[in-house]
Design a protein around this motif. Structure first.
Motif, PDB file in Angstrom:
ATOM      1  N   THR A  39      49.987  30.575  42.107  1.00 36.00           N
ATOM      2  CA  THR A  39      48.796  31.767  42.660  1.00 36.00           C
ATOM      3  C   THR A  39      48.820  32.920  41.908  1.00 36.00           C
ATOM      4  OG1 THR A  39      49.316  30.663  44.614  1.00 36.00           O
ATOM      5  CG2 THR A  39      48.261  32.599  44.680  1.00 36.00           C
ATOM      6  N   ASP A  40      49.903  33.278  41.446  1.00 34.50           N
ATOM      7  CA  ASP A  40      49.955  34.551  40.608  1.00 34.50           C
ATOM      8  C   ASP A  40      49.199  34.574  39.362  1.00 34.50           C
ATOM      9  OD1 ASP A  40      51.266  36.004  42.787  1.00 34.50           O
ATOM     10  OD2 ASP A  40      53.135  35.715  41.995  1.00 34.50           O
ATOM     11  N   LYS A  41      49.482  33.170  38.725  1.00 38.45           N
ATOM     12  CA  LYS A  41      48.903  32.915  37.470  1.00 38.45           C
ATOM     13  C   LYS A  41      47.268  32.929  37.493  1.00 38.45           C
ATOM     14  CE  LYS A  41      49.333  30.246  33.251  1.00 38.45           C
ATOM     15  NZ  LYS A  41      50.199  29.076  32.785  1.00 38.45           N
ATOM     16  N   LYS A  42      46.948  32.451  38.683  1.00 36.40           N
ATOM     17  CA  LYS A  42      45.379  32.379  38.911  1.00 36.40           C
ATOM     18  C   LYS A  42      44.747  33.581  38.963  1.00 36.40           C
ATOM     19  CE  LYS A  42      45.331  27.861  40.789  1.00 36.40           C
ATOM     20  NZ  LYS A  42      44.863  26.832  41.864  1.00 36.40           N
ATOM     21  N   LYS A  43      45.529  34.749  39.518  1.00 39.76           N
ATOM     22  CA  LYS A  43      44.856  35.894  39.679  1.00 39.76           C
ATOM     23  C   LYS A  43      44.910  36.788  38.499  1.00 39.76           C
ATOM     24  CE  LYS A  43      47.116  36.642  44.372  1.00 39.76           C
ATOM     25  NZ  LYS A  43      47.877  37.195  45.452  1.00 39.76           N
ATOM     26  N   ILE A  44      45.565  36.446  37.435  1.00 42.93           N
ATOM     27  CA  ILE A  44      45.718  37.180  36.172  1.00 42.93           C
ATOM     28  C   ILE A  44      44.038  37.391  35.525  1.00 42.93           C
ATOM     29  CG2 ILE A  44      46.297  37.397  33.644  1.00 42.93           C
ATOM     30  CD1 ILE A  44      49.062  35.957  34.685  1.00 42.93           C
ATOM     31  N   PRO A  45      43.376  36.489  35.461  1.00 38.63           N
ATOM     32  CA  PRO A  45      42.104  36.632  34.903  1.00 38.63           C
ATOM     33  C   PRO A  45      41.277  37.643  35.717  1.00 38.63           C
ATOM     34  CG  PRO A  45      42.415  34.261  34.905  1.00 38.63           C
ATOM     35  CD  PRO A  45      43.457  34.789  35.791  1.00 38.63           C
ATOM     36  N   PHE A  46      41.186  37.634  37.050  1.00 37.31           N
ATOM     37  CA  PHE A  46      40.670  38.589  37.910  1.00 37.31           C
ATOM     38  C   PHE A  46      41.384  39.870  37.729  1.00 37.31           C
ATOM     39  CE2 PHE A  46      40.323  34.353  39.937  1.00 37.31           C
ATOM     40  CZ  PHE A  46      38.797  34.530  40.202  1.00 37.31           C
ATOM     41  N   PHE A  47      42.262  40.103  37.623  1.00 39.61           N
ATOM     42  CA  PHE A  47      43.057  41.406  37.081  1.00 39.61           C
ATOM     43  C   PHE A  47      42.476  41.842  35.803  1.00 39.61           C
ATOM     44  CE2 PHE A  47      46.352  43.667  34.908  1.00 39.61           C
ATOM     45  CZ  PHE A  47      46.794  44.812  35.854  1.00 39.61           C
ATOM     46  N   ILE A  48      42.296  40.912  34.809  1.00 36.39           N
ATOM     47  CA  ILE A  48      41.902  41.227  33.437  1.00 36.39           C
ATOM     48  C   ILE A  48      40.319  41.915  33.608  1.00 36.39           C
ATOM     49  CG2 ILE A  48      41.140  40.544  31.073  1.00 36.39           C
ATOM     50  CD1 ILE A  48      43.576  38.723  31.411  1.00 36.39           C
TER      51      ILE A  48
ATOM     52  N   LYS B  78      36.776  32.366  31.988  1.00 32.19           N
ATOM     53  CA  LYS B  78      37.915  32.384  33.016  1.00 32.19           C
ATOM     54  C   LYS B  78      38.876  31.245  32.941  1.00 32.19           C
ATOM     55  CE  LYS B  78      35.129  30.023  36.705  1.00 32.19           C
ATOM     56  NZ  LYS B  78      34.620  30.364  38.046  1.00 32.19           N
ATOM     57  N   ASN B  79      38.196  29.876  32.479  1.00 39.39           N
ATOM     58  CA  ASN B  79      39.318  28.871  32.286  1.00 39.39           C
ATOM     59  C   ASN B  79      39.867  28.700  30.966  1.00 39.39           C
ATOM     60  OD1 ASN B  79      38.894  27.783  34.772  1.00 39.39           O
ATOM     61  ND2 ASN B  79      36.970  26.851  34.192  1.00 39.39           N
ATOM     62  N   LYS B  80      39.701  29.747  30.224  1.00 36.29           N
ATOM     63  CA  LYS B  80      40.374  29.760  28.845  1.00 36.29           C
ATOM     64  C   LYS B  80      41.784  30.489  28.785  1.00 36.29           C
ATOM     65  CE  LYS B  80      36.580  27.994  26.806  1.00 36.29           C
ATOM     66  NZ  LYS B  80      36.596  26.685  26.328  1.00 36.29           N
ATOM     67  N   SER B  81      42.312  30.714  27.745  1.00 36.86           N
ATOM     68  CA  SER B  81      43.888  31.311  27.760  1.00 36.86           C
ATOM     69  C   SER B  81      43.459  32.855  28.187  1.00 36.86           C
ATOM     70  CB  SER B  81      44.484  31.181  26.564  1.00 36.86           C
ATOM     71  OG  SER B  81      43.692  31.890  25.398  1.00 36.86           O
ATOM     72  N   ILE B  82      44.705  33.709  28.594  1.00 39.00           N
ATOM     73  CA  ILE B  82      44.746  34.987  28.749  1.00 39.00           C
ATOM     74  C   ILE B  82      44.327  35.562  27.837  1.00 39.00           C
ATOM     75  CG2 ILE B  82      45.991  36.730  29.562  1.00 39.00           C
ATOM     76  CD1 ILE B  82      45.432  34.843  31.740  1.00 39.00           C
ATOM     77  N   ALA B  83      44.844  35.232  26.449  1.00 40.15           N
ATOM     78  CA  ALA B  83      44.427  35.860  25.124  1.00 40.15           C
ATOM     79  C   ALA B  83      42.850  35.936  24.986  1.00 40.15           C
ATOM     80  CB  ALA B  83      45.127  35.415  24.125  1.00 40.15           C
ATOM     81  N   VAL B  84      42.304  34.537  25.029  1.00 41.19           N
ATOM     82  CA  VAL B  84      40.659  34.612  24.991  1.00 41.19           C
ATOM     83  C   VAL B  84      40.107  35.512  25.894  1.00 41.19           C
ATOM     84  CG1 VAL B  84      39.001  32.798  24.964  1.00 41.19           C
ATOM     85  CG2 VAL B  84      41.147  32.236  23.689  1.00 41.19           C
ATOM     86  N   GLN B  85      40.432  35.194  27.101  1.00 36.76           N
ATOM     87  CA  GLN B  85      39.821  36.111  28.072  1.00 36.76           C
ATOM     88  C   GLN B  85      39.993  37.860  27.834  1.00 36.76           C
ATOM     89  OE1 GLN B  85      41.533  35.379  32.058  1.00 36.76           O
ATOM     90  NE2 GLN B  85      41.427  33.133  31.357  1.00 36.76           N
ATOM     91  N   LEU B  86      41.179  38.251  27.371  1.00 34.35           N
ATOM     92  CA  LEU B  86      41.219  39.726  27.118  1.00 34.35           C
ATOM     93  C   LEU B  86      40.411  40.131  25.811  1.00 34.35           C
ATOM     94  CD1 LEU B  86      42.746  42.276  27.717  1.00 34.35           C
ATOM     95  CD2 LEU B  86      44.625  41.307  26.562  1.00 34.35           C
ATOM     96  N   THR B  87      40.396  39.099  24.899  1.00 32.15           N
ATOM     97  CA  THR B  87      39.927  39.328  23.702  1.00 32.15           C
ATOM     98  C   THR B  87      38.234  39.467  23.865  1.00 32.15           C
ATOM     99  OG1 THR B  87      41.610  38.160  22.525  1.00 32.15           O
ATOM    100  CG2 THR B  87      39.366  38.602  21.273  1.00 32.15           C
ATOM    101  N   GLY B  88      37.876  38.514  24.393  1.00 31.51           N
ATOM    102  CA  GLY B  88      36.255  38.341  24.930  1.00 31.51           C
ATOM    103  C   GLY B  88      35.667  39.447  25.648  1.00 31.51           C
TER     104      GLY B  88
END
Length: 238
Positions: free
Chosen positions: A5-14, A103-113
């Motif tokens: 659940t916490d991992k799913k929240k990371i994209p929204f946090f970013i 949102k379904n990509k890696s954290i690094a890709v989300q952050l970079t994009g």
């Protein structure tokens, strides 16, 4: 389960952190109007509130800028803050579109994009300015999201997706004529798909709905001004 659940929240946090950065930039980095053009858009917005429209002025035809600013002035009063609210809202929506794709990509890709989008120099500079550029950026991104979702998502509604794509590009055209600079990209997609014999029905629908919408647009201009080409005439004269 909690860790998932916490991992799913990371994209929204970013995403939330980028919205927060946008607000911080406005609070600490806002330097006022860019120049004559945005002062003129503010004047046109006030005229719109009073029911005055100068169809000999090409900036009048940049409807998203004029009418959203007029709406903001009507609700919040005439101020720098009210001027900045619509472009910041559109900037936030543009970031949301980037987030939807990634949102379904890696954290690094989300952050970079998201970071490459927001912190591009001109993008963040225009993020709180009363100028059409941020509206054009949103329209282009929306068109790309619609195309992306159709090609890599549900292909059961080609007409609906084609109509929405045409509508997105038309909305950009109503903001500023320079959106035509993105047409070679979409022409590339069209030619590539026809050569590979894929999604041809989608592109036929896109061309048909795009032609229909642009005809309706210029027909409305003719009804209001008596001249189909009044917008282009205004550009030349100004």
């Amino acid at each position: 389960f909690n860790r998932m659940t916490d991992k799913k929240k990371i994209p929204f946090f970013i995403f939330g952190m980028h919205i927060f950065a946008l607000l911080l930039f406005h609070i600490f980095g806002y330097t006022g109007h860019y120049g004559y053009d945005d002062l003129h858009y503010a004047e046109l917005a006030i005229d719109a509130i009073n029911g005055k429209f100068d169809f000999g002025d090409h900036c009048t035809y940049r409807l998203p800028v004029v009418f959203l600013t007029a709406l903001s002035y009507s609700v919040l009063g005439i101020s720098d803050f009210a001027t900045s609210v619509p472009p910041m809202f559109i900037t936030g929506l543009t970031l949301l579109l980037v987030f939807v794709i990634l949102k379904n990509k890696s954290i690094a890709v989300q952050l970079t994009g998201l970071s490459l989008t927001l912190f591009s120099g001109w993008f963040i500079y225009y993020s709180d300015k009363i100028m059409p550029d941020i509206y054009v950026a949103f329209s282009v991104m929306l068109a790309l999201v619609i195309l992306h979702n159709y090609k890599f998502g549900n292909k059961t509604h080609p007409f609906r997706s084609a109509f929405l794509l045409s509508l997105a590009l038309l909305s950009g055209f109503t903001a500023k004529e320079t959106i035509v600079l993105v047409l070679p990209l979409f022409l590339y997609f069209v030619v590539a798909d026809f050569i590979l014999k894929r999604d041809t029905r989608f592109w036929v629908y896109t061309l048909a709905t795009g032609t229909f919408l642009i005809f309706v647009y210029f027909f409305l201009i003719w009804l209001i001004t008596g001249d189909f080409a009044k917008r282009f005439e205004a550009v030349v004269n100004n």
